[in-house]
Design a protein around this motif. Structure first.
Motif, PDB file in Angstrom:
ATOM      1  N   LYS A   1     103.310  98.321  85.267  1.00 45.95           N
ATOM      2  CA  LYS A   1     103.514  98.337  83.814  1.00 45.95           C
ATOM      3  C   LYS A   1     102.188  98.509  83.090  1.00 45.95           C
ATOM      4  CE  LYS A   1     105.712  95.817  80.046  1.00 45.95           C
ATOM      5  NZ  LYS A   1     106.639  94.719  79.686  1.00 45.95           N
ATOM      6  N   GLU A   2     101.170  97.773  83.528  1.00 44.13           N
ATOM      7  CA  GLU A   2      99.848  97.867  82.898  1.00 44.13           C
ATOM      8  C   GLU A   2      99.218  99.243  83.085  1.00 44.13           C
ATOM      9  OE1 GLU A   2      97.867  94.628  84.776  1.00 44.13           O
ATOM     10  OE2 GLU A   2      98.647  93.115  83.373  1.00 44.13           O
ATOM     11  N   MET A   3      99.557  99.912  84.200  1.00 45.92           N
ATOM     12  CA  MET A   3      99.030 101.247  84.480  1.00 45.92           C
ATOM     13  C   MET A   3      99.844 102.359  83.820  1.00 45.92           C
ATOM     14  SD  MET A   3      98.083 100.907  88.549  1.00 45.92           S
ATOM     15  CE  MET A   3      97.383 102.565  88.651  1.00 45.92           C
ATOM     16  N   GLY A   4     100.958 101.985  83.189  1.00 42.13           N
ATOM     17  CA  GLY A   4     101.813 103.000  82.582  1.00 42.13           C
ATOM     18  C   GLY A   4     102.641 103.758  83.590  1.00 42.13           C
ATOM     19  N   ILE A   5     102.924 103.136  84.742  1.00 40.59           N
ATOM     20  CA  ILE A   5     103.734 103.742  85.799  1.00 40.59           C
ATOM     21  C   ILE A   5     105.099 103.062  85.821  1.00 40.59           C
ATOM     22  CG2 ILE A   5     103.980 104.066  88.293  1.00 40.59           C
ATOM     23  CD1 ILE A   5     100.920 104.087  88.461  1.00 40.59           C
TER      24      ILE A   5
ATOM     25  N   PHE B   1     105.304  88.894  95.235  1.00 49.52           N
ATOM     26  CA  PHE B   1     104.734  90.224  95.473  1.00 49.52           C
ATOM     27  C   PHE B   1     105.333  91.228  94.493  1.00 49.52           C
ATOM     28  CE2 PHE B   1     105.325  94.385  97.429  1.00 49.52           C
ATOM     29  CZ  PHE B   1     104.083  94.695  97.958  1.00 49.52           C
ATOM     30  N   LEU B   2     106.645  91.194  94.316  1.00 52.67           N
ATOM     31  CA  LEU B   2     107.319  92.152  93.450  1.00 52.67           C
ATOM     32  C   LEU B   2     106.916  91.955  91.991  1.00 52.67           C
ATOM     33  CD1 LEU B   2     110.870  92.025  95.070  1.00 52.67           C
ATOM     34  CD2 LEU B   2     109.140  93.798  95.352  1.00 52.67           C
ATOM     35  N   ILE B   3     106.830  90.717  91.552  1.00 55.97           N
ATOM     36  CA  ILE B   3     106.414  90.437  90.178  1.00 55.97           C
ATOM     37  C   ILE B   3     104.991  90.937  89.946  1.00 55.97           C
ATOM     38  CG2 ILE B   3     105.875  88.579  88.537  1.00 55.97           C
ATOM     39  CD1 ILE B   3     108.217  86.996  89.885  1.00 55.97           C
TER      40      ILE B   3
ATOM     41  N   ILE C   1     115.449  87.610  88.334  1.00 59.45           N
ATOM     42  CA  ILE C   1     114.095  87.135  88.653  1.00 59.45           C
ATOM     43  C   ILE C   1     113.032  88.058  88.048  1.00 59.45           C
ATOM     44  CG2 ILE C   1     112.479  86.528  90.483  1.00 59.45           C
ATOM     45  CD1 ILE C   1     114.941  84.721  90.408  1.00 59.45           C
ATOM     46  N   LEU C   2     113.107  89.355  88.356  1.00 61.26           N
ATOM     47  CA  LEU C   2     112.075  90.285  87.885  1.00 61.26           C
ATOM     48  C   LEU C   2     112.140  90.513  86.379  1.00 61.26           C
ATOM     49  CD1 LEU C   2     111.785  93.230  90.462  1.00 61.26           C
ATOM     50  CD2 LEU C   2     110.132  91.445  89.984  1.00 61.26           C
ATOM     51  N   GLU C   3     113.316  90.869  85.880  1.00 65.97           N
ATOM     52  CA  GLU C   3     113.403  91.235  84.471  1.00 65.97           C
ATOM     53  C   GLU C   3     113.014  90.092  83.530  1.00 65.97           C
ATOM     54  OE1 GLU C   3     116.199  94.025  81.760  1.00 65.97           O
ATOM     55  OE2 GLU C   3     117.200  92.439  82.860  1.00 65.97           O
ATOM     56  N   PRO C   4     113.427  88.849  83.789  1.00 64.83           N
ATOM     57  CA  PRO C   4     113.000  87.760  82.897  1.00 64.83           C
ATOM     58  C   PRO C   4     111.487  87.565  82.852  1.00 64.83           C
ATOM     59  CG  PRO C   4     114.889  87.070  84.187  1.00 64.83           C
ATOM     60  CD  PRO C   4     114.437  88.379  84.754  1.00 64.83           C
ATOM     61  N   GLU C   5     110.769  88.067  83.839  1.00 68.47           N
ATOM     62  CA  GLU C   5     109.309  87.964  83.844  1.00 68.47           C
ATOM     63  C   GLU C   5     108.664  88.965  82.878  1.00 68.47           C
ATOM     64  OE1 GLU C   5     107.070  86.045  85.500  1.00 68.47           O
ATOM     65  OE2 GLU C   5     108.572  84.814  86.502  1.00 68.47           O
ATOM     66  N   GLY C   6     109.477  89.864  82.325  1.00 68.29           N
ATOM     67  CA  GLY C   6     108.950  90.834  81.378  1.00 68.29           C
ATOM     68  C   GLY C   6     108.152  91.959  82.009  1.00 68.29           C
ATOM     69  N   VAL C   7     108.394  92.234  83.290  1.00 67.42           N
ATOM     70  CA  VAL C   7     107.605  93.243  83.994  1.00 67.42           C
ATOM     71  C   VAL C   7     108.317  94.589  84.093  1.00 67.42           C
ATOM     72  CG1 VAL C   7     106.288  91.567  85.331  1.00 67.42           C
ATOM     73  CG2 VAL C   7     108.470  92.403  86.232  1.00 67.42           C
ATOM     74  N   LEU C   8     109.548  94.668  83.605  1.00 66.51           N
ATOM     75  CA  LEU C   8     110.309  95.908  83.680  1.00 66.51           C
ATOM     76  C   LEU C   8     110.618  96.413  82.276  1.00 66.51           C
ATOM     77  CD1 LEU C   8     112.898  94.999  86.482  1.00 66.51           C
ATOM     78  CD2 LEU C   8     110.728  96.212  86.744  1.00 66.51           C
ATOM     79  N   ASP C   9     110.239  97.655  82.007  1.00 66.85           N
ATOM     80  CA  ASP C   9     110.568  98.274  80.724  1.00 66.85           C
ATOM     81  C   ASP C   9     111.948  98.909  80.795  1.00 66.85           C
ATOM     82  OD1 ASP C   9     108.186  97.611  79.432  1.00 66.85           O
ATOM     83  OD2 ASP C   9     107.156  99.408  80.171  1.00 66.85           O
TER      84      ASP C   9
END
Length: 296
Positions: free
Chosen positions: A150-154, A141-143, A172-180
């Motif tokens: 990220k895609e929405m620019g939020i 869910f978090l990913i 877990i989250l950061e390695p998925e590339g979802v956090l700027d």
């Protein structure tokens, strides 16, 4: 040299004006309607706040995830001032809601889009009134929703209720590339009275949470210190340990023992005075945008 570094620090102040739990029965000065929240946000901005964290209520004052209400609040604030708007994506505090309900506002193409949204990252069980429920913020869910933001620019404001969650964020989250970069993260402390799996507030616990952050990178962090006993000490400790400030009636309804807050701005004014007394400065919204690398 150390004094020089301290004087250069600009503290980002976030205000959580209204939460999903208590209302005017706890403090009659808490803003609930879109107009009350927008007016309060403007006063907080004038007092020194950079970020306004928003929960919404319906016409009866009940917690809601209705995107139309969020949009009314967000557009009402933006019409008044340049503050950073941060929506809560926690599910409304009503029977039958689940984690997905909190994210419904992101699917509304007519949403007045905020610059930030909360992303709660802990599995906790909460008892409130006659209800006990589990927040189902599972890893997939978090990913999914960190990617969507990220895609929405939020930019997500990561909320961590315990130390294990910090490990989840960076392992877990950061390695998925979802956090700027930089990650913006809040330690939620003091929810332990009503939430199983949430950490209590103490300086020892705050130090432990800070030590869990990666040493090789900048993380913009603050503490959400729940309750009158924890609120001011936790805020000041967090500032002194390198973090930002979060205040507001979602977290604490008292200015002092036995004395209710007259407004959210009153708490902002106090933390601004404390920041200046510590030899530091308060960040403007645009300075906060630069620190957080928010999308234009």
């Amino acid at each position: 040299m150390e004094e020089n570094i301290m004087s250069q620090r600009k503290i980002i102040i976030t205000v959580a004006q209204t939460g999903a739990f208590h209302g005017k029965e706890a403090n009659p000065n808490i803003p609930l309607t879109p107009k009350e929240i927008a007016d309060s946000a403007y006063n907080c901005y004038n007092a020194g706040a950079s970020i306004i964290h928003i929960h919404a209520r319906d016409k009866n004052g009940v917690s809601t995830n209705d995107s139309k209400v969020y949009s009314e609040i967000g557009s009402g604030i933006k019409a008044k001032c340049n503050v950073i708007i941060q929506y809560s994506t926690a599910p409304a505090n009503i029977p039958g809601t689940n984690a997905e309900d909190g994210m419904k506002l992101l699917y509304d193409s007519d949403l007045f889009k905020p610059e930030m949204c909360s992303l709660d990252c802990s599995l906790i069980g909460t008892s409130w009134g006659d209800r006990t429920f589990v927040y189902e913020w599972y890893r997939p869910f978090l990913i999914k929703y960190a990617k969507m933001m990220k895609e929405m620019g939020i930019k997500p404001e990561i909320e961590c209720f315990n130390p294990e969650t910090i490990e989840d964020v960076f392992n877990i989250l950061e390695p998925e590339g979802v956090l700027d970069n930089p990650v913006s993260l809040s330690f939620v402390m003091g929810m332990d009275r009503i939430s199983q799996g949430a950490i209590s507030f103490s300086e020892e616990n705050l130090d432990f949470m800070i030590k869990k952050l990666p040493k090789d990178r900048f993380v913009n962090f603050s503490s959400i210190c729940i309750g009158a006993k924890n609120h001011v000490p936790g805020t000041v400790m967090t500032i002194l340990k390198g973090g930002g400030a979060r205040v507001g009636m979602e977290d604490n309804i008292f200015y002092a023992p036995g004395r209710l807050l007259k407004s959210n701005a009153e708490m902002v004014e106090r933390v601004v005075r404390i920041i200046h007394e510590l030899g530091m400065e308060v960040a403007t919204p645009d300075e906060a945008r630069e620190v957080l690398n928010l999308k234009k």
